[in-house]
Design a protein around this motif. Structure first.
Motif, PDB file in Angstrom:
ATOM      1  N   VAL A  12       0.873  -1.169   0.000  1.00  7.26           N
ATOM      2  CA  VAL A  12       0.000   0.000   0.000  1.00  7.26           C
ATOM      3  C   VAL A  12       0.914   1.224   0.000  1.00  7.26           C
ATOM      4  CG1 VAL A  12      -1.809   1.241   1.254  1.00  7.26           C
ATOM      5  CG2 VAL A  12      -1.781  -1.272   1.258  1.00  7.26           C
ATOM      6  N   ASN A  13       0.653   2.145  -0.915  1.00  8.37           N
ATOM      7  CA  ASN A  13       1.529   3.303  -1.092  1.00  8.37           C
ATOM      8  C   ASN A  13       1.228   4.407  -0.085  1.00  8.37           C
ATOM      9  OD1 ASN A  13       2.958   2.223  -3.325  1.00  8.37           O
ATOM     10  ND2 ASN A  13       1.152   2.605  -4.568  1.00  8.37           N
ATOM     11  N   ALA A  14       1.440   4.081   1.173  1.00  8.92           N
ATOM     12  CA  ALA A  14       1.249   5.030   2.264  1.00  8.92           C
ATOM     13  C   ALA A  14       2.025   4.514   3.468  1.00  8.92           C
ATOM     14  CB  ALA A  14      -0.234   5.169   2.601  1.00  8.92           C
ATOM     15  N   SER A  15       2.274   5.415   4.390  1.00  6.35           N
ATOM     16  CA  SER A  15       3.003   5.024   5.602  1.00  6.35           C
ATOM     17  C   SER A  15       2.163   4.055   6.429  1.00  6.35           C
ATOM     18  CB  SER A  15       3.315   6.263   6.439  1.00  6.35           C
ATOM     19  OG  SER A  15       2.099   6.802   6.969  1.00  6.35           O
ATOM     20  N   ASP A 108       7.556   6.380   1.761  1.00  4.06           N
ATOM     21  CA  ASP A 108       7.108   5.396   2.737  1.00  4.06           C
ATOM     22  C   ASP A 108       5.945   4.606   2.159  1.00  4.06           C
ATOM     23  OD1 ASP A 108       8.943   6.227   4.601  1.00  4.06           O
ATOM     24  OD2 ASP A 108       7.539   7.486   5.717  1.00  4.06           O
ATOM     25  N   ALA A 109       5.976   3.313   2.357  1.00 10.06           N
ATOM     26  CA  ALA A 109       4.912   2.415   1.910  1.00 10.06           C
ATOM     27  C   ALA A 109       4.742   1.344   2.984  1.00 10.06           C
ATOM     28  CB  ALA A 109       5.245   1.793   0.554  1.00 10.06           C
ATOM     29  N   THR A 110       3.740   0.515   2.791  1.00  5.93           N
ATOM     30  CA  THR A 110       3.428  -0.513   3.789  1.00  5.93           C
ATOM     31  C   THR A 110       3.177  -1.837   3.098  1.00  5.93           C
ATOM     32  OG1 THR A 110       2.384   1.144   5.204  1.00  5.93           O
ATOM     33  CG2 THR A 110       1.831  -1.162   5.635  1.00  5.93           C
ATOM     34  N   GLU A 111       3.913  -2.865   3.502  1.00 10.30           N
ATOM     35  CA  GLU A 111       3.585  -4.213   3.050  1.00 10.30           C
ATOM     36  C   GLU A 111       2.508  -4.737   3.992  1.00 10.30           C
ATOM     37  OE1 GLU A 111       6.242  -7.741   1.616  1.00 10.30           O
ATOM     38  OE2 GLU A 111       5.976  -7.892   3.794  1.00 10.30           O
ATOM     39  N   MET A 112       1.368  -5.071   3.407  1.00  9.93           N
ATOM     40  CA  MET A 112       0.238  -5.550   4.192  1.00  9.93           C
ATOM     41  C   MET A 112       0.008  -7.018   3.903  1.00  9.93           C
ATOM     42  SD  MET A 112      -3.675  -4.154   4.103  1.00  9.93           S
ATOM     43  CE  MET A 112      -4.982  -4.989   4.993  1.00  9.93           C
ATOM     44  N   THR A 113      -0.129  -7.799   4.951  1.00  8.28           N
ATOM     45  CA  THR A 113      -0.542  -9.197   4.823  1.00  8.28           C
ATOM     46  C   THR A 113      -1.958  -9.298   5.357  1.00  8.28           C
ATOM     47  OG1 THR A 113       1.718  -9.956   5.187  1.00  8.28           O
ATOM     48  CG2 THR A 113      -0.035 -11.588   5.485  1.00  8.28           C
ATOM     49  N   MET A 141      -9.401 -10.672  -1.132  1.00  7.20           N
ATOM     50  CA  MET A 141      -8.354 -10.100  -0.292  1.00  7.20           C
ATOM     51  C   MET A 141      -7.480  -9.155  -1.116  1.00  7.20           C
ATOM     52  SD  MET A 141      -7.540 -13.671   1.648  1.00  7.20           S
ATOM     53  CE  MET A 141      -6.473 -13.242   3.008  1.00  7.20           C
ATOM     54  N   ARG A 142      -7.102  -9.591  -2.319  1.00  2.00           N
ATOM     55  CA  ARG A 142      -6.295  -8.724  -3.200  1.00  2.00           C
ATOM     56  C   ARG A 142      -7.070  -7.460  -3.570  1.00  2.00           C
ATOM     57  NH1 ARG A 142      -5.107 -13.850  -5.412  1.00  2.00           N
ATOM     58  NH2 ARG A 142      -6.557 -13.445  -7.126  1.00  2.00           N
ATOM     59  N   THR A 143      -8.346  -7.622  -3.893  1.00  4.46           N
ATOM     60  CA  THR A 143      -9.180  -6.467  -4.230  1.00  4.46           C
ATOM     61  C   THR A 143      -9.298  -5.521  -3.044  1.00  4.46           C
ATOM     62  OG1 THR A 143     -10.423  -7.714  -5.881  1.00  4.46           O
ATOM     63  CG2 THR A 143     -11.494  -5.755  -4.965  1.00  4.46           C
ATOM     64  N   SER A 144      -9.476  -6.072  -1.852  1.00  6.19           N
ATOM     65  CA  SER A 144      -9.578  -5.235  -0.647  1.00  6.19           C
ATOM     66  C   SER A 144      -8.332  -4.386  -0.463  1.00  6.19           C
ATOM     67  CB  SER A 144      -9.800  -6.105   0.590  1.00  6.19           C
ATOM     68  OG  SER A 144     -11.041  -6.762   0.529  1.00  6.19           O
ATOM     69  N   MET A 145      -7.160  -4.985  -0.615  1.00  8.32           N
ATOM     70  CA  MET A 145      -5.922  -4.225  -0.423  1.00  8.32           C
ATOM     71  C   MET A 145      -5.738  -3.186  -1.525  1.00  8.32           C
ATOM     72  SD  MET A 145      -3.365  -7.034   1.312  1.00  8.32           S
ATOM     73  CE  MET A 145      -3.665  -8.364   0.144  1.00  8.32           C
ATOM     74  N   LEU A 148      -8.048  -0.390  -0.603  1.00  9.20           N
ATOM     75  CA  LEU A 148      -7.459   0.383   0.494  1.00  9.20           C
ATOM     76  C   LEU A 148      -6.416   1.350  -0.059  1.00  9.20           C
ATOM     77  CD1 LEU A 148      -7.125   0.900   3.555  1.00  9.20           C
ATOM     78  CD2 LEU A 148      -5.470  -0.989   3.571  1.00  9.20           C
ATOM     79  N   ASN A 149      -5.582   0.874  -0.960  1.00  6.63           N
ATOM     80  CA  ASN A 149      -4.562   1.707  -1.581  1.00  6.63           C
ATOM     81  C   ASN A 149      -5.212   2.889  -2.317  1.00  6.63           C
ATOM     82  OD1 ASN A 149      -1.787   2.230  -2.164  1.00  6.63           O
ATOM     83  ND2 ASN A 149      -2.130   1.462  -4.240  1.00  6.63           N
ATOM     84  N   ARG A 150      -6.241   2.608  -3.121  1.00  8.65           N
ATOM     85  CA  ARG A 150      -6.936   3.667  -3.862  1.00  8.65           C
ATOM     86  C   ARG A 150      -7.615   4.659  -2.923  1.00  8.65           C
ATOM     87  NH1 ARG A 150      -7.731  -0.363  -7.475  1.00  8.65           N
ATOM     88  NH2 ARG A 150      -9.711  -1.083  -6.626  1.00  8.65           N
ATOM     89  N   LEU A 151      -8.251   4.153  -1.881  1.00 12.05           N
ATOM     90  CA  LEU A 151      -8.926   5.020  -0.923  1.00 12.05           C
ATOM     91  C   LEU A 151      -7.941   5.985  -0.277  1.00 12.05           C
ATOM     92  CD1 LEU A 151     -11.434   5.793   0.804  1.00 12.05           C
ATOM     93  CD2 LEU A 151     -10.734   3.975   2.379  1.00 12.05           C
TER      94      LEU A 151
END
Length: 161
Positions: A12-15, A108-113, A141-145, A148-151
């Motif tokens: 996700v392209n955010a802290s 800064d980005a976040t690897e989300m599992t 799950m992939r769509t949700s993440m 989240l990134n788009r939001l």
């Protein structure tokens, strides 16, 4: 009963702080969780021991009502919720884990599992049902993440104006 674990990862392209801020708001799940149609009851910011409820899509046009309980919070790192209402899935646990990383542009980005653990009874029929439902769960799950990134990106562009 057979126990299953399904997990997907995305960046996700955010802290981590910003991602945590959004996923901690139980009232916002319908904005990014692929299967959540609406949050029908919530307590705002996730709090251990508190519950929230959703109306969810299951298979095709089928819907269900779910109730989730926040079980564990390790701020900025991990959140664990347990849910009911997804028969024949039982003992449902949803786990979000976060790791700070650098994006390709050095930001800064976040690897989300996103991990879901569950059991299915029904013996051999349960194995067959899992083979049918698991690809859809992974896609959700992939769509949700991605949602989240788009939001988060859309809110960043709105506040940057």
């Amino acid at each position: 009963m057979n126990k299953y674990v399904v997990a997907e990862k995305a960046v996700v392209n955010a802290s981590v702080e910003r991602v945590w801020e959004v996923i901690s708001r139980t009232d916002r799940y319908a904005e990014w969780v692929a299967g959540a149609i609406e949050v029908t009851d919530h307590h705002g910011v996730a709090t251990v021991g508190r519950t929230y409820a959703e109306t969810n899509r299951t298979l095709g046009p089928l819907r269900t009502s779910s109730v989730w309980t926040v079980r564990e919070i390790d701020p900025l790192r991990r959140r664990v919720d347990t849910g009911t209402g997804f028969a024949p899935l039982q003992d449902l646990t949803s786990i979000f884990e976060f790791q700070p990383v650098k994006g390709p542009d050095g930001q800064d980005a976040t690897e989300m599992t996103y991990q879901v653990e569950y059991t299915i009874g029904l013996g051999p029929l349960g194995l067959l049902l899992d083979c049918i439902q698991q690809p859809g769960m992974r896609a959700g799950m992939r769509t949700s993440m991605a949602n989240l990134n788009r939001l988060i990106r859309s809110e960043q562009s709105t506040t940057a104006r």
